[in-house]
Design a protein around this motif. Structure first.
Motif, PDB file in Angstrom:
ATOM      1  N   ALA A 138       0.834  -1.208   0.000  1.00  0.00           N
ATOM      2  CA  ALA A 138       0.000   0.000   0.000  1.00  0.00           C
ATOM      3  C   ALA A 138       0.867   1.256   0.000  1.00  0.00           C
ATOM      4  N   ALA A 139       1.934   1.252   0.808  1.00  0.00           N
ATOM      5  CA  ALA A 139       2.814   2.415   0.877  1.00  0.00           C
ATOM      6  C   ALA A 139       3.474   2.692  -0.470  1.00  0.00           C
ATOM      7  N   LEU A 140       3.964   1.656  -1.122  1.00  0.00           N
ATOM      8  CA  LEU A 140       4.644   1.837  -2.406  1.00  0.00           C
ATOM      9  C   LEU A 140       3.684   2.335  -3.479  1.00  0.00           C
ATOM     10  N   ARG A 141       2.457   1.851  -3.460  1.00  0.00           N
ATOM     11  CA  ARG A 141       1.482   2.324  -4.452  1.00  0.00           C
ATOM     12  C   ARG A 141       1.051   3.757  -4.157  1.00  0.00           C
ATOM     13  N   GLN A 142       0.924   4.109  -2.890  1.00  0.00           N
ATOM     14  CA  GLN A 142       0.622   5.505  -2.561  1.00  0.00           C
ATOM     15  C   GLN A 142       1.741   6.428  -3.014  1.00  0.00           C
ATOM     16  N   GLU A 143       2.971   5.943  -2.982  1.00  0.00           N
ATOM     17  CA  GLU A 143       4.107   6.751  -3.417  1.00  0.00           C
ATOM     18  C   GLU A 143       4.138   6.947  -4.928  1.00  0.00           C
ATOM     19  N   GLY A 144       3.368   6.136  -5.662  1.00  0.00           N
ATOM     20  CA  GLY A 144       3.323   6.285  -7.109  1.00  0.00           C
ATOM     21  C   GLY A 144       3.970   5.173  -7.893  1.00  0.00           C
ATOM     22  N   HIS A 145       4.440   4.125  -7.231  1.00  0.00           N
ATOM     23  CA  HIS A 145       5.028   2.986  -7.931  1.00  0.00           C
ATOM     24  C   HIS A 145       3.911   2.102  -8.479  1.00  0.00           C
ATOM     25  N   ALA A 146       4.080   1.631  -9.692  1.00  0.00           N
ATOM     26  CA  ALA A 146       3.072   0.784 -10.350  1.00  0.00           C
ATOM     27  C   ALA A 146       3.651  -0.618 -10.517  1.00  0.00           C
ATOM     28  N   PHE A 147       2.975  -1.617  -9.943  1.00  0.00           N
ATOM     29  CA  PHE A 147       3.485  -2.983  -9.987  1.00  0.00           C
ATOM     30  C   PHE A 147       2.367  -3.940  -9.578  1.00  0.00           C
ATOM     31  N   THR A 148       2.551  -5.210  -9.882  1.00  0.00           N
ATOM     32  CA  THR A 148       1.631  -6.242  -9.421  1.00  0.00           C
ATOM     33  C   THR A 148       2.120  -6.807  -8.090  1.00  0.00           C
ATOM     34  N   ASP A 149       1.247  -7.528  -7.406  1.00  0.00           N
ATOM     35  CA  ASP A 149       1.657  -8.155  -6.152  1.00  0.00           C
ATOM     36  C   ASP A 149       2.794  -9.148  -6.383  1.00  0.00           C
ATOM     37  N   ALA A 150       2.720  -9.895  -7.492  1.00  0.00           N
ATOM     38  CA  ALA A 150       3.768 -10.866  -7.788  1.00  0.00           C
ATOM     39  C   ALA A 150       5.101 -10.166  -8.066  1.00  0.00           C
ATOM     40  N   ARG A 151       5.047  -9.006  -8.738  1.00  0.00           N
ATOM     41  CA  ARG A 151       6.279  -8.257  -9.028  1.00  0.00           C
ATOM     42  C   ARG A 151       6.909  -7.761  -7.723  1.00  0.00           C
TER      43      ARG A 151
END
Length: 379
Positions: A52-65
Motif C-alpha cells: 500500500a505504501a509503495l502504491r501511494q508513493e506512485g510505484h506501479a506494480f503487481t503483487d507478484a512483481r
C-alpha cells in the motif's frame, strides 16, 4: 461526488454503526484465534502495509512483481516512478518501525524479514533511507500527540488525525505549482508534480491508537483509511461519513484476510499434524503470510541451514502446500493462494485446490466464533 453532495442521513449513520460492529468483530476474532493463525495474519499485514505504501508513493506494480523485487530478482516497476520515494528505503523504514511495535508477533516477523530484503540498492541509498525514516518519525510524533489528546472514539480519533494532516507541511497534499524553465531566449512553463502525501506512515501507526484505547487487542496497520479529500471541507458530517466508510472498508479487508489466514493454517495443520517435530509448519507460515520467497531468504528468517530448509521445502511440496516457481533463472517457493500472474513463471507442479473438507472446517470455525461472540448473521 464531493463532500457537499454526500447524503448525510440514516444511511451515513448506518455506515458508522457497521464500522463499530466490525471493530468489535475483529477484536473478538483476534482475541480468540490461535497463535499460528495470528502469525500468518501478521505476515500478510506487513506485506499489505508495504505494498500500500509503495502504491501511494506512485510505484506501479503487481503483487507478484513485489515479491520478485523483494527477493532481488527484478526492479519494482518498468519504468521506475520518477518522483516517488525509493521503494527499498520505504520498505526498510516500515520494517524498522514495525519491528519495534507493540504487537509481538508483528514485531517478530518484521525483525526477521528485515535481513531478507534483497531488493536492488538505490544510487543515493543513505539519503533515501534518511528521508523515509524522517517520514516515519514525524508520523510517530503525530500519533503520539493524538494519543495524548484523550479521545477514545475511533471516528473522533480519525477526525483528529485528519486535522493534524491538514496542518502538517509534510502530510498535507501540496497543490501543483508552476515552474519556469529558461530555454535560450524563451521561458517555458512547467508543471511540477504534486508532492505525494506519505499518509502510509500514519496509516501504519494509527492502530497503536486503537490498541491503546482497547478498541483492538493489537496494533494493526490500516492502509487507505486516510481520506485526503475530506481535508478542509465545510461539511464535517459528510467528511465523517467518508472517513467511516474508509475505515469500514479497511476492517472488512482485515476480517477477510484473517479468515484466509485461518483457512491456510487449517490446511497446513490437517496435512502436517503427524509431523510435530518438523519445522516445515514454520516455513509454511512465512510463505502463507508474507508470500513467495527464495530458499536463501527462508534460511535467513528461520536461522536454518541450507540443507535444513531444503528438507522443509521438499516436505511441503510433497504435501501440496507449497509450489516451486522459476523466475529469472532462480527458484522461488510460494503457498498456492498467492497470485503469480506477472512475469515468465513455470510451475513444477499443478497448484492444488483446497479440499471441500477444509473449506467446511473453515466455515464451521467462523460460525463457532460468531456464536461465541454473540454475533448473528443478520446483524
Amino acid at each position: 461526488m464531493n463532500d457537499d453532495e454526500f447524503p448525510v442521513d440514516g444511511a451515513s449513520r448506518q455506515v458508522e454503526a457497521v464500522t463499530m460492529f466490525l471493530l468489535g468483530r475483529l477484536d473478538g476474532a483476534l482475541r480468540y484465534c490461535p497463535q499460528p493463525v495470528q502469525r500468518i495474519f501478521a505476515g500478510r499485514m506487513l506485506r499489505r502495509a508495504m505494498i500500500a505504501a509503495l502504491r501511494q508513493e506512485g510505484h506501479a506494480f503487481t503483487d507478484a512483481r513485489f515479491q520478485t523485487w523483494f527477493a532481488g530478482l527484478s526492479t519494482l516497476s518498468d519504468p521506475p516512478a520518477r518522483h516517488a520515494r525509493s521503494p527499498r528505503a520505504v520498505c526498510e523504514a516500515i520494517l524498522a518501525e514495525m519491528s519495534h511495535g507493540t504487537w509481538p508477533l508483528l514485531a517478530d516477523i518484521a525483525a526477521r524479514i528485515r535481513p531478507a530484503l534483497r531488493a536492488p540498492l538505490d544510487l543515493d541509498a543513505d539519503r533515501a533511507r534518511q528521508d523515509a525514516l524522517d517520514v516515519t518519525a514525524q508520523a510517530r510524533s503525530i500519533i503520539e500527540r493524538c494519543m495524548n489528546s484523550g479521545i477514545a472514539s475511533p471516528l473522533d480519533a480519525l477526525r483528529t488525525l485528519h486535522g493534524e494532516i491538514a496542518s502538517s507541511p509534510l502530510f498535507a497534499p501540496s497543490a501543483q505549482a508552476p515552474a519556469l524553465l529558461k530555454v535560450g531566449q524563451r521561458q517555458v512553463n512547467l508543471e511540477r508534480p504534486s508532492a505525494c502525501s506519505p499518509r502510509w506512515a500514519l496509516e501504519m501507526l494509527f492502530g497503536e491508537w486503537l490498541r491503546a484505547q482497547d478498541v483492538l487487542p493489537c496494533a494493526l496497520p490500516l492502509p487507505d483509511i486516510v481520506r485526503l479529500d475530506t481535508l478542509g471541507t465545510n461539511a464535517p458530517d459528510a467528511a465523517r461519513a467518508l472517513r467511516a466508510a474508509a475505515l469500514e472498508s479497511a476492517l472488512r479487508d482485515l476480517l477477510t484476510c484473517l479468515g484466509e489466514s485461518a483457512r491456510s493454517e487449517s490446511q497446513c495443520r490437517s496435512i502436517l499434524e503427524h509431523r510435530s517435530t518438523s519445522r516445515a509448519p514454520a516455513a509454511f507460515e512465512l510463505l502463507a503470510g508474507f508470500g513467495a520467497m527464495r530458499s536463501s531468504q527462508i534460511e535467513t528468517m528461520l536461522g536454518a541451514s541450507r540443507l535444513g530448509v531444503r528438507g522443509m521445502l521438499a516436505s511441503l511440496q510433497d504435501s501440496g502446500l507449497v509450489v516451486r516457481l522459476k523466475i529469472s533463472g532462480a527458484y522461488m517457493f510460494d503457498a498456492p493462494h498467492i497470485s503469480t500472474e506477472a512475469g515468465p513463471v513455470h510451475r513444477d507442479e499443478e497448484q492444488p485446490a483446497f479440499s471441500s473438507a477444509a473449506l467446511d472446517e473453515y466455515a464451521a470455525s467462523l460460525s463457532a466464533l460468531d456464536r461465541l461472540l454473540g454475533i448473528e448473521d443478520s446483524a
